[in-house]
Design an enzyme around this catalytic site. Sequence first.
Site, PDB file in Angstrom:
ATOM      1  NE  ARG A  38      -4.263  -1.765   1.780  1.00 46.95           N
ATOM      2  CZ  ARG A  38      -5.165  -2.178   2.653  1.00 46.95           C
ATOM      3  NH1 ARG A  38      -4.985  -1.969   3.950  1.00 46.95           N
ATOM      4  NH2 ARG A  38      -6.252  -2.798   2.240  1.00 46.95           N
ATOM      5  CE  LYS A 199     -12.853  -9.467   6.560  1.00 47.54           C
ATOM      6  NZ  LYS A 199     -12.476  -8.726   5.365  1.00 47.54           N
ATOM      7  N   GLY A 356      -7.666  -8.659   1.395  1.00 46.56           N
ATOM      8  CA  GLY A 356      -6.362  -8.768   2.042  1.00 46.56           C
ATOM      9  C   GLY A 356      -5.866 -10.201   2.119  1.00 46.56           C
ATOM     10  N   GLY A 379     -13.198  -4.703   1.156  1.00 46.25           N
ATOM     11  CA  GLY A 379     -14.588  -4.251   1.174  1.00 46.25           C
ATOM     12  C   GLY A 379     -14.981  -3.466  -0.068  1.00 46.25           C
TER      13      GLY A 379
HETATM   14  P1  ADP Z   1     -10.361 -11.419   2.660  1.00 46.44           P
HETATM   15  O1  ADP Z   1      -9.417 -10.764   3.631  1.00 46.44           O
HETATM   16  O2  ADP Z   1      -9.654 -11.857   1.406  1.00 46.44           O
HETATM   17  O3  ADP Z   1     -11.597 -10.616   2.392  1.00 46.44           O
HETATM   18  P2  ADP Z   1     -11.544 -12.987   4.784  1.00 46.44           P
HETATM   19  O4  ADP Z   1     -10.905 -12.091   5.776  1.00 46.44           O
HETATM   20  O5  ADP Z   1     -13.018 -12.981   4.650  1.00 46.44           O
HETATM   21  O6  ADP Z   1     -10.859 -12.792   3.331  1.00 46.44           O
HETATM   22  O7  ADP Z   1     -11.183 -14.510   5.117  1.00 46.44           O
HETATM   23  C1  ADP Z   1      -9.878 -14.979   5.324  1.00 46.44           C
HETATM   24  C2  ADP Z   1      -9.836 -15.875   6.518  1.00 46.44           C
HETATM   25  O8  ADP Z   1     -10.766 -16.927   6.409  1.00 46.44           O
HETATM   26  C3  ADP Z   1      -8.499 -16.549   6.669  1.00 46.44           C
HETATM   27  O9  ADP Z   1      -7.919 -16.106   7.878  1.00 46.44           O
HETATM   28  C4  ADP Z   1      -8.825 -18.040   6.731  1.00 46.44           C
HETATM   29  O10 ADP Z   1      -8.081 -18.744   7.705  1.00 46.44           O
HETATM   30  C5  ADP Z   1     -10.282 -18.029   7.118  1.00 46.44           C
HETATM   31  N1  ADP Z   1     -10.971 -19.265   6.757  1.00 46.44           N
HETATM   32  C6  ADP Z   1     -11.168 -19.758   5.536  1.00 46.44           C
HETATM   33  N2  ADP Z   1     -11.834 -20.936   5.586  1.00 46.44           N
HETATM   34  C7  ADP Z   1     -12.056 -21.193   6.882  1.00 46.44           C
HETATM   35  C8  ADP Z   1     -12.696 -22.257   7.586  1.00 46.44           C
HETATM   36  N3  ADP Z   1     -13.222 -23.302   6.943  1.00 46.44           N
HETATM   37  N4  ADP Z   1     -12.733 -22.198   8.942  1.00 46.44           N
HETATM   38  C9  ADP Z   1     -12.185 -21.135   9.584  1.00 46.44           C
HETATM   39  N5  ADP Z   1     -11.572 -20.103   8.976  1.00 46.44           N
HETATM   40  C10 ADP Z   1     -11.516 -20.128   7.643  1.00 46.44           C
HETATM   41 MG    MG Z   2      -9.392 -10.646   5.774  1.00 48.71          MG
END
Ligand code: ADP
Ligand code: MG
Length: 398
Positions: A38, A199, A356, A379
Amino acid sequence: MVQIRNIEDLGALEGKRVLIRADLNVPMKDGIVTDDTRIRSVAPTILALMDKGAQVIIMSHFGRPKGKIVPEMSLEQLAQPLSDVIKKAVVFIDNCIGNVIKETLDAMESDAVLLLENLRFHAGEASNDADFAQALADNADFYVNEAFSCAHRAHASTEGIAHLLPSAAGLSLEKELAALESALGDPRRPLCAVVGGAKVSSKLDVLTNLVEKVDHLIIGGGMANTFLAAQGVDVGASLCEHDLADTARAILAKAAAQNCTIHLPTDLVVAKEFKAGADCRTIGLDEVTSDEMILDVGPATVADLAEMLTSCKTLIWNGPMGAFEIEPFDAATVALAKAAGQLTEQGSLVSVAGGGDTVAALNHAGVAGQFTHISTAGGAFLEWMEGKELPGVKILEK
Ligand code: ADP
Ligand code: MG
């Protein structure tokens, strides 16, 4: 495509003060920046404006101090990393508004940039308070937004201020929008979206909107557990929002009505602990025991998805398929990412990813360079995917 104002549109900048909204909310560990993407993304705009003879002021948020001064969230710790990237002196000031800013600017060398304190130490930032926006605007002649990742929020530094100063998009914001528009503005079909990650509640709205737009929707990661549970699958100790079962069922019904095919896992990787080297097993949907967590989708699911992707023309991806930070729960994410990267290299798929953790996962899989476009925004990328208007971009339209 809508046109947004860029820094050329600002006209002559010699001797003018330009306030840049950057996103310096970088990951840090023990006082060290662990990923400076960034910072690097805002550098060309800073240098271009300095080349035009402008005096540059940088503002950003860091963390979520919620309107209070939280010393650990001071932007002072970003002054040196910023200076290292732009190779210019950076002067830090412990506020973002007030007369002291002008006084500091008057006294500064012309070849240095001024870094302001965390915007979110003031409650007026998040509430888009008009007086706070005016106080920010008071210190500059022009405003440049370089924080695409914050553009989905109408805050004082992303929206309010653009009403008060002649304003434009920075180089990387401009590039990001152009890349998203060219890949997804009028996407080639079939169009497939992957939504995974953790999330769940915040992404269910996204799913509701996406089923109207995409032909295939892959639901993975923690998201999938909520959907499986809503269909009567026992998910044991998995991350799951059981109270959202009705919403999940409504999304499935809407998808069926809109001819959007939903892809949920058909096999799973489970373990009793989330740690490296934990005992894990690959099982069918009806075999999760009460003390097990679903931490990844299984190999049979991934093979089906990779096959399905060969018939798709465009892919948008947010959220990993599993808990990819710890092996072997990265397997599905890595395999699907490699399949998408390969199809993109072969020219049969346009692939765009954002978020992220998603970007970290694609880097981990070694395929970030193969994707058509990678957005560092989470987001804002999601809201753009949904077709929502981003207030921080809207205000910069010509
Ligand atoms: P981004 O940052 O790309 O928007 P998120 O923050 O929504 O993505 O999700 C990423 C997190 O989701 C990671 O820390 C990963 O460990 C977690 N995750 C993915 N699948 C699972 C699961 N089945 N159980 C628990 N955590 C999970
Ligand atoms: Mg995330």
